[in-house]
Design a protein around this motif. Structure first.
Motif, PDB file in Angstrom:
ATOM      1  N   LEU A   1       0.835  -1.198   0.000  1.00 47.92           N
ATOM      2  CA  LEU A   1       0.000   0.000   0.000  1.00 47.92           C
ATOM      3  C   LEU A   1       0.866   1.243   0.000  1.00 47.92           C
ATOM      4  N   GLY A   2       0.412   2.283  -0.673  1.00 55.68           N
ATOM      5  CA  GLY A   2       1.121   3.553  -0.692  1.00 55.68           C
ATOM      6  C   GLY A   2       0.464   4.572   0.229  1.00 55.68           C
ATOM      7  N   GLY A   3       1.218   5.606   0.582  1.00 56.28           N
ATOM      8  CA  GLY A   3       0.677   6.671   1.421  1.00 56.28           C
ATOM      9  C   GLY A   3       0.370   6.229   2.832  1.00 56.28           C
ATOM     10  N   LEU A   4       1.210   5.354   3.391  1.00 58.20           N
ATOM     11  CA  LEU A   4       0.936   4.785   4.702  1.00 58.20           C
ATOM     12  C   LEU A   4       2.243   4.602   5.474  1.00 58.20           C
ATOM     13  N   GLY A   5       2.268   5.079   6.728  1.00 57.59           N
ATOM     14  CA  GLY A   5       3.439   4.938   7.576  1.00 57.59           C
ATOM     15  C   GLY A   5       3.406   3.666   8.401  1.00 57.59           C
ATOM     16  N   HIS A   6       4.518   3.385   9.061  1.00 57.01           N
ATOM     17  CA  HIS A   6       4.692   2.133   9.786  1.00 57.01           C
ATOM     18  C   HIS A   6       3.644   1.938  10.880  1.00 57.01           C
ATOM     19  N   MET A   7       3.484   2.913  11.766  1.00 52.86           N
ATOM     20  CA  MET A   7       2.540   2.773  12.872  1.00 52.86           C
ATOM     21  C   MET A   7       1.095   2.911  12.413  1.00 52.86           C
ATOM     22  N   ALA A   8       0.879   3.615  11.307  1.00 54.42           N
ATOM     23  CA  ALA A   8      -0.487   3.791  10.795  1.00 54.42           C
ATOM     24  C   ALA A   8      -1.084   2.477  10.313  1.00 54.42           C
ATOM     25  N   MET A   9      -0.243   1.458  10.101  1.00 56.13           N
ATOM     26  CA  MET A   9      -0.758   0.163   9.643  1.00 56.13           C
ATOM     27  C   MET A   9      -1.619  -0.517  10.702  1.00 56.13           C
ATOM     28  N   LEU A  10      -1.530  -0.050  11.941  1.00 59.67           N
ATOM     29  CA  LEU A  10      -2.302  -0.653  13.032  1.00 59.67           C
ATOM     30  C   LEU A  10      -3.791  -0.325  12.965  1.00 59.67           C
TER      31      LEU A  10
END
Length: 387
Positions: free
Chosen positions: A357-366
């Motif tokens: 996925l694009g436009g997504l940070g590491h912690m935002a995956m939660l």
């Protein structure tokens, strides 16, 4: 109270902080001496000022030693007072979300050290139900369809990271797997500062105990974020042939650095540079105190260390902070902590599917709607509803 019912020691922050400040103080003193040594060393090469410089250096060393000793003494006294106050305020109640988060952060950075010192501050590995502060009593766990989904958090986090804020409209993966598929969610809490292999071995033991206590559990789904995915996958390798493995259907890894994290590699390079100079070597010594768990992220668990069970479905999800996940920036930076080539582990030989996925940070995956949609798609493929 029987001998086996001795009260457990309460976690105290003051002793751990005292040891940390004591070590930092010694390293700062060493750096101070290195800087002063270079200055006085140059002065002592000049004939006219050589003797006065040597005298001033001896006075300087004596004064600076006294000052640093006084600082350590002051820290010790202050933190001893803090420790007594902390003991007086200590309660038998389980820690709340905020305190649990503080402990998780401390364990992430220094977890192997606090565990080695036998401190109660070291986080034990335990299972929790959603929203509960006390570890679950497995024998009383209510199962909807004899299926359990276990969530494994990442570095310096705890089980609370999986639960979005009450006012948020972000998806709660635990609530969704229960509502959409009938998996009862369980959340693992563990000391992320310990070596990944140690946590994997402990997780395998926990799973074996879980199956022994609840033989009615027919199927497991595992979802690991970051380090959590590595712990689960390493447990597979260590527990080959174990009963609990026969009941694991799928492991979903969200941003797990299967082949390592570039940030930890940068940390290792930085350490080597710092160690190369007398003045910066003390800073390098402090940096080297980061936990074994962090250092393990240098290489991840690789692709050739063990054998993934062929009957367990592996699902790897990677992300990039760039909107275009195939762009040069997306491939180089990844989700800010893990690059796509590591998260997707292209060289893995197993029953694997991958997505990015694009436009997504590491912690935002939660807590992300697109992440949940991908999780839901993977679970739904081949899913057999309960009778």
């Amino acid at each position: 109270m029987s001998k086996n019912d001795k009260p457990k020691p309460k976690p105290h922050y003051a002793p751990a902080l005292q040891r940390g400040l004591h070590e930092v103080s010694h390293q700062v003193e060493a750096m101070h001496r290195a800087i002063a040594g270079k200055t006085f060393g140059a002065l002592k090469q000049v004939p006219v000022v050589a003797q006065p410089a040597a005298l001033i250096e001896s006075i300087h060393d004596a004064v600076s030693t006294g000052i640093h000793a006084a600082v350590r003494l002051g820290n010790r006294g202050l933190l001893n007072l803090a420790g007594r106050a902390e003991s007086a305020l200590a309660s038998d109640a389980p820690p709340g979300r905020r305190e649990s988060g503080v402990r998780a952060a401390i364990n992430g950075v220094f977890g192997d050290h606090v565990a080695a010192n036998g401190e109660a501050l070291a986080t034990p590995m335990q299972f929790f139900e959603r929203g509960k502060t006390a570890p679950v009593a497995i024998e009383h766990l209510k199962l909807r369809h004899h299926r359990v989904c276990i969530f494994l958090h990442g570095l310096a986090c705890d089980e609370h990271c999986w639960t979005p804020d009450d006012e948020s409209d972000q998806p709660d993966y635990g609530a969704r797997v229960l509502a959409d598929f009938g998996y009862t969610p369980l959340y693992l809490r563990y000391n992320t500062g310990l070596p990944i292999a140690d946590n994997a071995a402990a997780f395998a033991e926990q799973m074996e105990s879980l199956v022994a206590a609840r033989p009615d559990i027919e199927e497991f789904l595992l979802i690991g974020h970051s380090m959590g995915g590595l712990v689960a996958r390493s447990a597979f390798w260590q527990a080959a042939g174990a009963e609990w493995l026969t009941r694991v259907r799928m492991l979903i890894c969200l941003g797990s650095p299967q082949l390592g994290s570039p940030l930890e590699r940068l940390g290792m390079i930085t350490n080597r540079v710092l160690d190369s100079f007398d003045v910066t070597a003390p800073i390098g010594a402090i940096a080297r105190r980061r936990s074994a768990g962090i250092r393990d992220l240098h290489d991840g668990i690789g692709s050739d260390e063990g054998q993934d069970p062929p009957d367990i479905e592996l699902r790897f999800l990677g992300a990039t902070i760039a909107e275009d996940s195939d762009s040069t920036l997306g491939k180089l930076v990844g989700d800010g902590l893990v690059t796509p080539d590591s998260a997707l582990a292209e060289r893995t030989r197993a029953n694997v599917a991958r997505a990015q996925l694009g436009g997504l940070g590491h912690m935002a995956m939660l807590h992300d709607a697109r992440v949940w949609q991908q999780i839901r798609t993977w679970i739904g493929e081949g899913y057999v509803p309960a009778a």
